[in-house]
Design an enzyme around this catalytic site. Sequence first.
Site, mmCIF file in Angstrom:
data_model
loop_
_atom_site.group_PDB
_atom_site.id
_atom_site.type_symbol
_atom_site.label_atom_id
_atom_site.label_comp_id
_atom_site.label_asym_id
_atom_site.label_seq_id
_atom_site.Cartn_x
_atom_site.Cartn_y
_atom_site.Cartn_z
ATOM 1 N N HIS A 99 0.882 -1.179 0.000
ATOM 2 C CA HIS A 99 0.000 0.000 0.000
ATOM 3 C C HIS A 99 0.918 1.227 0.000
ATOM 4 C CE1 HIS A 99 -2.262 -2.988 2.445
ATOM 5 N NE2 HIS A 99 -3.358 -2.427 1.998
ATOM 6 N N ASP A 102 2.476 1.983 3.327
ATOM 7 C CA ASP A 102 3.423 1.001 3.886
ATOM 8 C C ASP A 102 4.853 1.435 3.586
ATOM 9 O OD1 ASP A 102 1.157 -0.563 4.237
ATOM 10 O OD2 ASP A 102 1.533 -1.742 2.425
ATOM 11 N N GLU A 230 -10.790 -6.807 -4.264
ATOM 12 C CA GLU A 230 -10.580 -7.824 -3.225
ATOM 13 C C GLU A 230 -11.790 -7.840 -2.306
ATOM 14 O OE1 GLU A 230 -6.704 -7.764 -1.299
ATOM 15 O OE2 GLU A 230 -7.602 -8.566 0.531
ATOM 16 N N GLU A 266 -8.985 -13.515 -1.109
ATOM 17 C CA GLU A 266 -8.244 -13.808 0.124
ATOM 18 C C GLU A 266 -8.966 -14.891 0.911
ATOM 19 O OE1 GLU A 266 -6.500 -10.566 2.228
ATOM 20 O OE2 GLU A 266 -6.902 -11.470 4.180
ATOM 21 N N ASP A 305 -10.469 -11.418 11.057
ATOM 22 C CA ASP A 305 -9.484 -11.637 9.998
ATOM 23 C C ASP A 305 -8.113 -11.810 10.656
ATOM 24 O OD1 ASP A 305 -8.462 -11.706 7.444
ATOM 25 O OD2 ASP A 305 -8.528 -9.543 7.139
#
Length: 440
Positions: A99, A102, A230, A266, A305
Site C-alpha cells: 500500500h 506502507d 478484493e 483472500e 481476519d
Amino acid sequence: MAYFENVNQIKFEGHTSTNPLAFKYYNPEEKIAGKSMEELLRFGVAYWHTFTMDGSDPFGSGNMLRSWDKFSGMDLAKARVEAAFEFFEKINVPFFCFHDVDVAPEGNTLKETYENLDEIVEMIKDYMSTSKTKLLWNTANMFSHPRFVHGAATSVNADVFAYSAAKVKKGLEVAKDLGSENYVFWGGREGYETLLNTNMKLELDNLGRFFHMAVDYAKEIGYTGQFLIEPKPKEPTKHQYDFDVATGLAFLQKYDLQNHFKFNIEANHATLAGHTFEHELHVARINGMLGSVDANQGDPLLGWDTDEFPTDLYSSTLAMYEILKNGGLGSGGLNFDAKVRRGSFEPEDLFYAHIAGMDSFAIGLKVAQKLIDDKVLDGFIEERYSSYTTGIGKDIVEGNTNFHKLEDYALQLPEIKNTSGRTERLKSIINQYLLSALSK
Ligand code: XUL
Ligand code: CO
C-alpha cells in the site's frame, strides 16, 4: 547493512531436511506439468505485514523485534526498503505487494505525501533494477487515516471522494512506473455501520463512478496492469459492499465494469463471508474472473481476519486445484497477506512463516496436479452429470425443450432413481493423495 544477518539464502533441501531455514517441498525449479513451481505459484511478500506491522493489537503495544525500527520518518522508510530487498532475495520470491502508506510516511499535506512517496518509489525502482523480485500489485490505503472514517469512494463527504481519487491516481502512476502487474482495490471502509444514516444507492453509484474514472485514467497514462477487486464481507466496516465474489460480480455487471476487473481472493475473507476459500476461487473461475490470491488462513475459533500464514494442506490443495483448473493465475500470484503471531516476534520468524506458507502451497500444487492428471474429481463429476449428455438431459442443455415437453416426459416417468454423491469416499481419496505426496 544486513538486517537479517542470522539468515542465509533459503534453499530447497527436500522433505527429509531438518534445517528449519530450508524449503522441504518448494523447489522453485521443479517442473509440474511442464512449468516450474516458481512460475506456477508466483509467490509474493506483503510489505505491510512483513516490514511495517509492529505486533500491536487492541490490547497491547507493538512488540516485534525489527532492526530497522531504530530509524524514524523517511530514514525508517528507506531502511525498510533495504530490509525488504534483502528479505526478498533470501526467501527467493518473485513478487511483492504494498500500500502507498506502507512504503512512505504521510506528510502534512497531500503534496508532501506525494513527495515522500516519489522519493521512496525511486529507491524501490533502483533496487528492482538489480533484483529478480517484481511488483505483483500496489494499492492505496484508504482506511487507516481518520479522514476515511465514513469510507473513501463511498464516503458521505465529497472532499474525501476527491482525496481518494487523488490517491488512486497517484497509485496508478506508481504502478506504471514500477511495472506493477496488477492494481488492487480493497474497500476497507467502503460499506456502512447502520442504514439509519446511509444512502446506500448513492454510495454504490459513487463507487461505480470512481472505478470508471480509475479505468479511464489507467487508459490515459497507458497503464495496462490488471485491475483487481478484493472482496471482504466485514471488518473494519460492519457490512462491506464487496461482500464476496458473487456480490462483487453483480456490482461490476450492474455498473458495466466487468471487462476491466477481476478478483483478488483472500482465504480469510472467504471464510468471514461464510464460504470456503475454494468456493470463492471457484465462483471467480467459472465466471472468468479469477485474478490473484491473498494466501492466508483464518482461525475457526476466532471470528475475525486473523491473517495467519497458510499451513492447512487440505485448503492449499483445493485452492491450487482451482488455480490449475483456471490455467494458472495469469498476471496474478499468491501474495502472503499474512502476519506472524504476536508471540513470534523475532526476525527469523518472518522466514519460518514464509517457508511454512510456501511449502504448504508447493504440496497443494503437487497434489492438485495429481488429482487433475488422474481425473479423480473430473471423472466422478462427469459421471454424476451424465444424465445431461443424452435424452431429455441433452435436450435441456441444448435448449430443445420447454415446460410442455418436460411435463409430458415427467408424466410417463416410471420411478426416479438417484445415485450417491459419495462425499466421504471422495474426501478419503484426497487424504490418500495428500499422504502419498508427502511421503515422496
Ligand atoms: C485487509 C486486506 C488488505 C488488502 C489490501 O483485510 O486484505 O490488506 O489485501 O488492501
Ligand atoms: Co488481502
